[in-house]
Design an enzyme around this catalytic site. Structure first.
Site, PDB file in Angstrom:
ATOM      1  N   ASN A  62      12.570  64.786 108.032  1.00 39.47           N
ATOM      2  CA  ASN A  62      12.678  65.150 106.610  1.00 39.47           C
ATOM      3  C   ASN A  62      11.508  66.022 106.125  1.00 39.47           C
ATOM      4  O   ASN A  62      11.369  66.263 104.940  1.00 39.47           O
ATOM      5  CB  ASN A  62      12.813  63.890 105.742  1.00 39.47           C
ATOM      6  CG  ASN A  62      11.652  62.938 105.919  1.00 39.47           C
ATOM      7  OD1 ASN A  62      10.743  63.200 106.706  1.00 39.47           O
ATOM      8  ND2 ASN A  62      11.670  61.834 105.206  1.00 39.47           N
TER       9      ASN A  62
ATOM     10  N   HIS B 250       9.165  57.864  95.329  1.00 40.45           N
ATOM     11  CA  HIS B 250       8.615  58.972  96.137  1.00 40.45           C
ATOM     12  C   HIS B 250       9.646  60.006  96.538  1.00 40.45           C
ATOM     13  O   HIS B 250       9.298  61.049  97.060  1.00 40.45           O
ATOM     14  CB  HIS B 250       7.913  58.435  97.381  1.00 40.45           C
ATOM     15  CG  HIS B 250       8.813  58.211  98.569  1.00 40.45           C
ATOM     16  ND1 HIS B 250       9.926  57.416  98.522  1.00 40.45           N
ATOM     17  CD2 HIS B 250       8.758  58.679  99.834  1.00 40.45           C
ATOM     18  CE1 HIS B 250      10.510  57.404  99.712  1.00 40.45           C
ATOM     19  NE2 HIS B 250       9.827  58.162 100.526  1.00 40.45           N
TER      20      HIS B 250
END
Lengths: 483, 138
Positions: A205, A406
């Site tokens: 990611n 987050h």
């Protein structure tokens, strides 16, 4: 909520309590709305919130942010604070990718100025910023001694080597260097992994994304942060690479023995830990700081190559591109911080695993330039939707140890994502939406397809409604490079 | 019986590994790790490494074994294909592994595995079969 697996009580529209029972030392508290709470219960993350509440010295509650999902040991999107005398520190509560984090850069460029040069820009970024296996900058060779300086000094080291400027430092959490770093406690193996990978993005990611400010929610704060509608922004998401993974791995081994030595009962071996003040605890924290500093240096070097790529691809001078750091946040870290617990000021060791610090205006650790508005919080979304810029609040400081979400958080396993992506071209689909993507492997793109993530807007709306962050601006992607 | 199957795990990747013997189980776990990382049909056995691994129990031995392979992959860019476990006790393992150095012209990286976790890790023997579930951090 009709699930009897856990006893869940609704506190208000955005908070849920798992009341303390059995070996739990504190309640679990989850930030979510009704819909997201149903999603969250599909995996094991609530059990992980409960498991964390078993750990010695945990203070107030074991927290889950709305992007919480099933991790290993601690949930991803989990926050837990521990008493300095009775509490523990756990490498599993920080994660393998120590100081994985996000940096936001702003520019003096407007969307219209780059929209017909995106192809060149994305290719230049992809060529300039090494990402996957075996890739590294040919112009970068580190000696063992130099590696120690990286670990001790973080982004400050990178700037001393010409990667960026002093102003960048003022806009990084901890000014890009966590104190207490001691390279002597970092294994040779970790240093070997680190030497080869400094200045690389990594895959999965991690990404560099060029986008624009698509929406401004709070003009006054946006102005302080230097964000205006249609202004070009860059988001860098990466961490401490193999060095951090090795530090975590090394210390999990140490902590398995330490847990036995200090008679700490573990619901899951991955939660192994040691008292903060024990030799094992102190050593881990000193090694963790090294890995965190490596990650700060990494994002600083990538920032430098982003600047170079813009100049090269768009034929603009640094004065024209004016690329500067808005802020840089960690989202896998353990920190010593002062918080108010039961009306008393207390120093705590706050673990944030997949969670971001969100300090309020006027907090001593909020950089001077942002003292009036609060610490910037950067929430990347998936490749196809958008990211958000928020600021921290007093409520975050009082209720969540100054923490917030987050990211979007996965809803789909990589396996499911691959199945859904089969026969599709994710790059082509994104291109049709006006987003250019370059990746080292097609598999990365498939695994990271937008549907694999929760809608980041939903996540961000929850933290805003719950009062633990304030929305400032939305960013939309234009081009992305991934490992 | 397959060497391993992939299980659904939201953030990372989990595998169930099987083996007729404990040796097979360890060898199949190594295979699974690199089968996730790359397309093993493109990898040849050109380089050989001999490994000695220790651990406090079977589970830690398994994590240490896979972590060592991952370390060699990371620092030497090696892709392993063959895993021959010669000796194995609860605390020690000796193995010969072979593979080759990553070559971007011939190999692909499907998934970057960051680490091998201990999350709910246990090795069990049931009906003459060894089985374990491992979660990799991606």
């Amino acid at each position: 909520m009709g699930d009897d697996k856990y006893k869940i009580q609704k506190i208000d529209a955005y908070r849920w309590r798992i009341p303390r029972e059995g070996k739990m030392r504190v309640d679990g508290i989850i930030y979510a709305d009704e819909h997201m709470m149903q999603e969250i219960q599909k995996d094991e993350s609530l059990q992980q919130v409960i498991n964390v509440s078993y750990l010695p010295g945990i203070v107030s509650h074991s927290l889950g942010m709305p992007d919480i999902h099933w991790g290993y040991g601690f949930p991803i999107g989990g926050v837990a604070a521990f008493d300095m005398d009775e509490g523990i520190v756990s490498p599993g509560g920080v994660g393998y990718d120590i100081n994985c984090g996000v940096r936001l850069l702003k520019t003096g460029l407007r969307r219209i100025e780059i929209s017909n040069k995106l192809e060149t820009l994305v290719n230049t970024l992809f060529a300039n910023i090494p990402s996957g296996v075996g890739s590294h900058r040919k112009d970068l060779k580190l000696s063992q001694q130099e590696a120690r300086n990286v670990l001790k000094n973080g982004a400050q080291w990178a700037i001393s080597q010409g990667y960026g400027n002093k102003e960048d430092l003022e806009h990084i959490e901890e000014k890009g260097c966590i104190s207490g770093a001691n390279p002597d406690v970092v294994s040779d193996k970790a240093i070997q992994r680190g030497l080869a990978q400094l200045g690389t993005l990594g895959s999965g990611n991690h990404f560099v994304e060029v986008g624009y400010v698509s929406e401004v929610y709070n003009e006054q704060v946006a102005r302080v942060l230097g964000l205006e509608k249609d202004g070009i922004t860059i988001v860098v998401h990466t961490g401490s690479r193999g060095l951090g993974y090795q530090v975590c791995d090394d210390f999990i081994r140490v902590m398995i023995d330490a847990s036995r030595k200090y008679n700490i009962e573990l619901p899951d071996r991955q939660l192994c830990c040691a008292p903060i003040n024990s030799p094992e605890g102190k050593e881990y924290l000193a090694a963790m700081a090294c890995a965190a500093n490596y990650a700060f240096a990494n994002r600083q070097m990538i920032t430098h190559w982003v600047r170079e790529s813009f100049e090269r691809a768009l034929h603009v001078s640094p004065k024209e591109s004016r690329i500067s750091t808005v802020y840089d946040v960690c989202h896998n870290i353990a920190k010593f911080e002062e918080h108010i617990v039961d009306g008393q000021k207390k120093r705590l060791c706050v673990h944030r695993k997949g969670a971001t610090r969100a300090f309020p205006p006027n907090h001593p650790d909020t950089p001077d330039v942002y003292k009036a508005v609060g610490q910037p919080v950067l929430i990347p979304g998936d490749m196809g939707r958008c990211s958000y810029v928020l600021v921290g609040t007093e409520k975050a400081y009082s209720d969540t140890f100054g923490s917030t979400c987050h990211g979007a958080g996965r809803v789909m396993s990589r396996n499911q994502a691959m199945k859904i992506a089969k026969g599709r071209s994710i790059a082509q689909e994104l291109k049709e939406k006006g987003i250019l993507v370059r990746a080292d492997s097609r598999a990365t793109l498939d695994e990271e397809l937008p549907e694999a993530y929760k809608d980041v807007t939903e996540v961000v709306d929850i933290v805003e409604h719950a009062g633990i962050s304030k929305k400032v601006a939305q960013l939309k992607p234009m081009c992305v490079i991934k490992g | 019986m397959p060497k391993y199957t992939i299980i659904d795990h939201t953030a990372d990747i989990g595998i169930d590994v099987f083996g007729d013997t404990l040796q097979d189980l360890f060898s199949n776990a190594g295979f699974a790790l690199f089968d996730i990382i790359t397309d093993l049909s493109t990898v040849e056995c050109k380089v050989k490494h001999s490994l000695n691994i220790i651990g406090v129990d079977k589970e830690q031995l398994l994590v240490n074994w896979l972590s060592e392979l991952l370390f060699l992959h990371d620092v030497k860019n090696l892709l392993f294909k063959n895993f021959c476990v010669n000796q194995l006790s609860d605390y020690q393992l000796n193995a010969d592994v072979s593979g080759e150095v990553f070559d971007e012209k011939r190999h692909i990286i499907k998934t970057e595995v960051k680490a091998v976790t201990y999350h709910n890790l246990s090795i069990i023997q049931k009906d003459q079969q060894w089985k374990t579930r491992i979660i990799f951090d991606l």
